[in-house]
Design a protein around this motif. Structure first.
Motif, short mmCIF file in Angstrom:
data_model
loop_
_atom_site.label_atom_id
_atom_site.label_comp_id
_atom_site.label_asym_id
_atom_site.label_seq_id
_atom_site.Cartn_x
_atom_site.Cartn_y
_atom_site.Cartn_z
N PRO A 190 0.71 -1.41 -0.14
CA PRO A 190 0.05 0.08 -0.09
C PRO A 190 0.92 1.29 -0.04
O PRO A 190 1.88 1.60 0.82
N ARG A 204 0.40 5.42 0.11
CA ARG A 204 -0.66 6.51 0.40
C ARG A 204 0.17 7.85 -0.47
O ARG A 204 1.19 8.47 -0.03
N ARG A 206 -5.33 6.29 -1.43
CA ARG A 206 -4.43 5.03 -1.19
C ARG A 206 -4.46 4.04 -2.46
O ARG A 206 -5.45 4.24 -2.91
N THR A 207 -3.18 3.75 -2.92
CA THR A 207 -3.06 2.72 -4.04
C THR A 207 -1.97 1.87 -3.71
O THR A 207 -1.59 1.53 -2.65
N THR A 208 -1.55 1.42 -4.76
CA THR A 208 -0.53 0.30 -4.56
C THR A 208 1.02 0.89 -5.28
O THR A 208 0.83 1.70 -6.07
#
Length: 488
Positions: A232, A234, A247-249
């Motif tokens: 993860p 942010r 939030r993503t990867t």
């Protein structure tokens, strides 16, 4: 055998045969009758370097002839013989405690070796001393060789330079240091290669920061494992007066970079990964469109198209020549010339590379000083426009001293310290005015990396560790304008 450890036969003394006494018991507990005696040597002289038999060797047979010079100890009957250097049997005397008697130093052969080693330099030829430099750097020389080499280095400049290089090389052999490569290694290698053979079509100077930052991020992505692509991340930026995040990867961040880089691809006539004619121009909307169009969560497979796109951008800009630097790149609400847009993408690549590095616990240093200075310069040039936009939205104080376009106006002195630092004067009342030292009404001092974190929206204006002096309202307006430059 005499009491001083010397064997005699026919009046001739034989020296040098040292005896090693075995362990002895306490004087009160010693039973002399049970002490084994050493065997006597055979008739004839013994070589000075011949070892004396072990104390635990068996006693000689009684019918074996004994040396003529050996006299049995007086006594009433057969009893133990007199031990070497010890008391006579049957006398009741206690055995002598302590080291064995020393051998008389009567000749050069019997004299023990010297224990003192001189460290005075020996006289060695230049070629021998030069061959010893490697061993000297590893601290593998003897004391005499070390003294000779160090004495030679004080008068021979070529050998001194070679010794310094060898000592530096030895430092690389230690395994307790970091195995990460120097971040400037790639730049130094390329500079050395281009210095020997310049590129036929060089990368434009304005595209060099984008080239360097995409290469650094790609090196990070090659080092992480498959599972870390789903770690993860942010993303943070400022909108108006507040900080927002998404939030993503790791893979999602690379997809975001590829989607926004498509604006530069479209400006150069290349394929847009989002089908340029229908995709929005705003960077946030482009990213949301890309993420929503991805049916499955992006994986490390996104790295190859992103890297291929960055290579194609740099290659096309290099072959296009100088005029392409002024090509306009639209971001929807504003536009930048291609040379500034490439610098903006280099800044985004570094910032998001740091976000990824934090997520996977990986070191990621700042760009080189020259590239960081240019990124700071771009932000400083965009501040007057951002300040005017906030003033139009009622988020900044009113203009106090309007002047004609190109004239020096009221200014804030932005002093950037440390890595990539410098001095900039920000026009406060109109983006068309020119900042000037003589019109400065306030001063703000910030570290270079800290200022970039503010521009990226990673820290709020009130958290920026700034040295401030002068008009407080002007300082606040400029710090919030710097934070407003951030976006997804």
């Amino acid at each position: 055998m005499s009491g001083d450890g010397r064997e005699s036969e026919g009046g001739e003394e034989v020296r040098g045969a040292r005896r090693i006494p075995g362990p002895r018991g306490a004087a009160d507990d010693l039973d002399l009758a049970s002490v084994p005696l050493p065997p006597l040597p055979p008739p004839g002289g013994t070589a000075p370097d011949e070892a004396v038999p072990e104390q635990s060797a068996p006693k000689p047979e009684r019918d074996e002839p004994e040396p003529p010079a050996a006299e049995p100890a007086p006594g009433p009957g057969p009893g133990p013989e007199v031990a070497d250097g010890g008391p006579e049997a049957g006398t009741g005397a206690e055995p002598v405690q302590g080291p064995a008697p020393e051998v008389a130093d009567d000749g050069p052969e019997a004299r023990p070796p010297e224990l003192f080693v001189s460290s005075a330099p020996v006289d060695l030829p230049h070629q021998v001393l030069k061959a010893l430099l490697g061993a000297w750097a590893l601290s593998a020389c003897s004391a005499e060789e070390t003294a000779a080499v160090e004495d030679h280095l004080t008068g021979c400049a070529p050998c001194a330079d070679e010794a310094l290089r060898l000592r530096d090389a030895v430092g690389l052999l230690h395994t307790d240091g970091s195995l990460d490569l120097d971040p400037t290694l790639r730049t130094r290698v390329l500079d050395g290669c281009f210095g020997r053979r310049p590129a036929r079509i060089p990368v434009p100077e304005w595209a060099a920061p984008y080239d360097a930052e995409t290469a650094r991020l790609d090196a990070l992505l090659r080092d992480i494992g498959d599972s870390e692509w789903h770690a993860p991340v942010r993303l943070q930026w400022f909108e108006e007066e507040r900080q927002v995040s998404r939030r993503t990867t790791v893979a999602g961040v690379i997809g975001h970079l590829m989607a926004v880089d498509g604006l530069l691809s479209a400006a150069l006539g290349l394929d847009d990964p989002l089908d340029g004619g229908k995709a929005p121009l705003d960077p946030t909307e482009r990213t949301e469109t890309y993420w929503s169009a991805t049916r499955r969560p992006p994986t490390r497979a996104v790295r190859e198209p992103w890297r291929a796109q960055s290579h194609e951008l740099i290659r096309t800009a290099s072959f296009a020549g100088r005029n392409v630097a002024e090509t306009s790149v639209s971001y929807g609400a504003f536009a930048l010339p291609l040379q500034d847009a490439a610098l903006d993408r280099a800044f985004e690549c570094w910032v998001h590379g740091g976000d990824i590095a934090d997520a996977v616990d990986y070191p990621y240093p700042a760009p080189s000083a020259a590239h960081l200075h240019r990124m700071i310069d771009l932000a400083a040039r965009m501040l007057p426009g951002a300040l005017a936009g906030r003033r139009g939205a009622g988020l900044a104080g009113p203009a106090k001293d309007l002047v004609p376009a190109g004239a020096p106006g009221r200014s804030l002195h932005l002093e950037i310290e440390g890595h990539g630092g410098g001095d900039w004067y920000i026009a406060l009342d109109s983006p068309a005015a020119v900042g000037a030292p003589e019109r400065a009404v306030a001063q703000v001092a910030l570290d270079g990396v800290e200022f970039c974190r503010l521009v990226a929206g990673h820290i709020s204006p009130v958290e920026a560790a700034a040295g401030q002096e002068g008009d407080r309202e002007a300082i606040r307006d400029v710090l919030f304008a710097a934070a407003s430059l951030s976006r997804l």
